[in-house]
Design a protein around this motif. Structure first.
Motif, PDB file in Angstrom:
ATOM      1  N   GLN A 123      -1.401  -3.228   4.613  1.00  0.00           N
ATOM      2  CA  GLN A 123      -2.616  -3.761   3.987  1.00  0.00           C
ATOM      3  C   GLN A 123      -2.978  -3.023   2.693  1.00  0.00           C
ATOM      4  O   GLN A 123      -3.792  -3.513   1.902  1.00  0.00           O
ATOM      5  CB  GLN A 123      -3.783  -3.688   4.966  1.00  0.00           C
ATOM      6  CG  GLN A 123      -3.657  -4.646   6.147  1.00  0.00           C
ATOM      7  CD  GLN A 123      -4.861  -4.583   7.068  1.00  0.00           C
ATOM      8  OE1 GLN A 123      -5.739  -3.726   6.919  1.00  0.00           O
ATOM      9  NE2 GLN A 123      -4.908  -5.486   8.040  1.00  0.00           N
ATOM     10  N   PHE A 124      -2.373  -1.850   2.478  1.00  0.00           N
ATOM     11  CA  PHE A 124      -2.670  -1.101   1.267  1.00  0.00           C
ATOM     12  C   PHE A 124      -2.278  -1.888   0.017  1.00  0.00           C
ATOM     13  O   PHE A 124      -2.947  -1.798  -1.009  1.00  0.00           O
ATOM     14  CB  PHE A 124      -1.925   0.238   1.289  1.00  0.00           C
ATOM     15  CG  PHE A 124      -2.656   1.326   2.019  1.00  0.00           C
ATOM     16  CD1 PHE A 124      -3.247   1.074   3.246  1.00  0.00           C
ATOM     17  CD2 PHE A 124      -2.741   2.608   1.505  1.00  0.00           C
ATOM     18  CE1 PHE A 124      -3.924   2.067   3.941  1.00  0.00           C
ATOM     19  CE2 PHE A 124      -3.408   3.614   2.176  1.00  0.00           C
ATOM     20  CZ  PHE A 124      -4.012   3.339   3.410  1.00  0.00           C
ATOM     21  N   LYS A 125      -1.212  -2.636   0.126  1.00  0.00           N
ATOM     22  CA  LYS A 125      -0.751  -3.417  -1.033  1.00  0.00           C
ATOM     23  C   LYS A 125      -1.791  -4.453  -1.434  1.00  0.00           C
ATOM     24  O   LYS A 125      -2.130  -4.591  -2.618  1.00  0.00           O
ATOM     25  CB  LYS A 125       0.580  -4.091  -0.708  1.00  0.00           C
ATOM     26  CG  LYS A 125       1.126  -4.960  -1.831  1.00  0.00           C
ATOM     27  CD  LYS A 125       2.432  -5.608  -1.414  1.00  0.00           C
ATOM     28  CE  LYS A 125       2.925  -6.575  -2.469  1.00  0.00           C
ATOM     29  NZ  LYS A 125       4.178  -7.243  -2.057  1.00  0.00           N
ATOM     30  N   GLU A 126      -2.333  -5.166  -0.466  1.00  0.00           N
ATOM     31  CA  GLU A 126      -3.332  -6.192  -0.747  1.00  0.00           C
ATOM     32  C   GLU A 126      -4.654  -5.550  -1.173  1.00  0.00           C
ATOM     33  O   GLU A 126      -5.358  -6.067  -2.040  1.00  0.00           O
ATOM     34  CB  GLU A 126      -3.550  -7.061   0.500  1.00  0.00           C
ATOM     35  CG  GLU A 126      -4.534  -8.202   0.309  1.00  0.00           C
ATOM     36  CD  GLU A 126      -4.049  -9.246  -0.698  1.00  0.00           C
ATOM     37  OE1 GLU A 126      -4.913  -9.931  -1.282  1.00  0.00           O
ATOM     38  OE2 GLU A 126      -2.830  -9.360  -0.899  1.00  0.00           O
ATOM     39  N   LYS A 127      -4.963  -4.421  -0.596  1.00  0.00           N
ATOM     40  CA  LYS A 127      -6.229  -3.759  -0.890  1.00  0.00           C
ATOM     41  C   LYS A 127      -6.291  -3.236  -2.319  1.00  0.00           C
ATOM     42  O   LYS A 127      -7.284  -3.446  -3.017  1.00  0.00           O
ATOM     43  CB  LYS A 127      -6.435  -2.595   0.091  1.00  0.00           C
ATOM     44  CG  LYS A 127      -7.713  -1.794  -0.167  1.00  0.00           C
ATOM     45  CD  LYS A 127      -7.894  -0.700   0.878  1.00  0.00           C
ATOM     46  CE  LYS A 127      -9.181   0.077   0.640  1.00  0.00           C
ATOM     47  NZ  LYS A 127      -9.422   1.100   1.688  1.00  0.00           N
TER      48      LYS A 127
ATOM     49  N   VAL B  63     -11.535   4.149   1.225  1.00  0.00           N
ATOM     50  CA  VAL B  63     -12.027   3.810  -0.113  1.00  0.00           C
ATOM     51  C   VAL B  63     -12.464   2.347  -0.175  1.00  0.00           C
ATOM     52  O   VAL B  63     -11.744   1.448   0.265  1.00  0.00           O
ATOM     53  CB  VAL B  63     -10.934   4.069  -1.175  1.00  0.00           C
ATOM     54  CG1 VAL B  63     -11.320   3.452  -2.523  1.00  0.00           C
ATOM     55  CG2 VAL B  63     -10.702   5.566  -1.336  1.00  0.00           C
ATOM     56  N   ASP B  64     -13.643   2.125  -0.710  1.00  0.00           N
ATOM     57  CA  ASP B  64     -14.126   0.768  -0.953  1.00  0.00           C
ATOM     58  C   ASP B  64     -13.813   0.423  -2.408  1.00  0.00           C
ATOM     59  O   ASP B  64     -14.482   0.895  -3.327  1.00  0.00           O
ATOM     60  CB  ASP B  64     -15.629   0.693  -0.698  1.00  0.00           C
ATOM     61  CG  ASP B  64     -16.164  -0.739  -0.753  1.00  0.00           C
ATOM     62  OD1 ASP B  64     -15.530  -1.579  -1.434  1.00  0.00           O
ATOM     63  OD2 ASP B  64     -17.222  -1.009  -0.151  1.00  0.00           O
ATOM     64  N   VAL B  65     -12.791  -0.364  -2.611  1.00  0.00           N
ATOM     65  CA  VAL B  65     -12.312  -0.677  -3.951  1.00  0.00           C
ATOM     66  C   VAL B  65     -13.402  -1.289  -4.816  1.00  0.00           C
ATOM     67  O   VAL B  65     -13.527  -0.979  -6.008  1.00  0.00           O
ATOM     68  CB  VAL B  65     -11.095  -1.624  -3.877  1.00  0.00           C
ATOM     69  CG1 VAL B  65     -10.673  -2.075  -5.266  1.00  0.00           C
ATOM     70  CG2 VAL B  65      -9.931  -0.942  -3.167  1.00  0.00           C
TER      71      VAL B  65
END
Length: 275
Positions: free
Chosen positions: A173-177, A226-228
């Motif tokens: 999910q890091f990629k999408e985030k 982290v909240d992008v």
């Protein structure tokens, strides 16, 4: 005519290793003979199990060193040290490879495939997929020191480190985030980033491996929280903006005895924009 700063061989080998689930090949030197002649790079295995490899890069106007540690399967920690104005990346990287960069000293700039340009200052952190990695990087201060953490997302998802597995974090999910639609996430310097990375620049040799493993997991746990949307990101510049700055820089250093006025600089900027 474009000048290529860093020799291709070492970068190609590094790219192959990253794609290969982050597992170094022990016969690198046999399959890819590299000499120490001018204009060539060296790949120097520092142990027998592939844990540490040093990539020496002879730049056109300086030297670059990348010291690569295989922290976990699919996770590499890389120390980047450059005393040069730039380097050239030559290697095809899978889109599911994520790179996290931290700038310790100096400044790093690169032009993304989209044409946009980004710059990291001291303490800044960036995240991008490596298929979105620029082929050319610049170091405007002719000095750069930093750390990269490279994640083969599929490999890490299949075999996550202990703490990451217990947390239930989905590394995919890091990629999408952070990289939705090919974006590059740039976080300004802040205390939390400094806390994670500062200690990595002075680790005793006897504690390197366990310490790297702890700090990499700490970094991933931090990024998970982290909240992008709430982060004030570092600006990404357009190519024309960067070219204007470069031209003005040339003007300012062409004659150090002359001190142009703001009005003169403004006229020069307008003339450049009309080109």
């Amino acid at each position: 005519m474009r000048k290529e700063y860093i020799i291709k061989d070492a970068r190609k080998i590094l790219a192959e290793q990253i794609n290969n689930s982050g597992t170094p090949e022990r016969n690198v030197m046999d399959e890819n003979p590299i000499t120490m002649s001018k204009g060539l790079s060296a790949v120097i295995p520092k142990d027998n199990d592939g844990y540490c490899t040093v990539y020496k890069m002879d730049c056109a106007d300086g030297l670059g060193l990348m010291t690569v540690y295989q922290v976990y399967p699919g996770i590499q920690l890389i120390y980047n040290d450059f005393e040069a104005t730039g380097c050239y990346w030559d290697g095809n990287i899978d889109k599911n490879i994520l790179e996290i960069n931290h700038c310790r000293e100096g400044r790093e700039g690169c032009r993304l495939p989209s044409g946009s340009c980004l710059y990291l200052g001291e303490g800044d952190l960036s995240i991008h997929t490596m298929d979105n990695c620029a082929s050319e990087m610049s170091f405007p201060l002719k000095h750069y020191r930093g750390i990269s953490v490279v994640l083969n997302l599929e490999a890490v998802a299949k075999n996550p480190p202990g703490t990451l597995a217990e947390s239930g974090i989905d590394i995919l999910q890091f990629k999408e985030k952070f990289c939705t639609d090919g974006a590059c996430f740039i976080m300004r310097a802040k205390d939390e980033i400094e806390h994670i990375f500062s200690e990595l620049y002075s680790v005793p040799d006897c504690l390197q491996k366990p310490y790297f493993q702890i700090k990499v997991q700490e970094l991933l746990l931090f990024l998970y929280l982290v909240d992008v949307k709430k982060e004030k990101q570092r600006e990404i510049y357009t190519s024309p903006q960067v070219e204007v700055v470069k031209e003005i820089h040339k003007m300012l250093i062409s004659d150090l005895q002359k001190r142009p006025t703001i009005e003169e600089l403004s006229k020069n900027i307008l003339s450049i924009l009309r080109l």
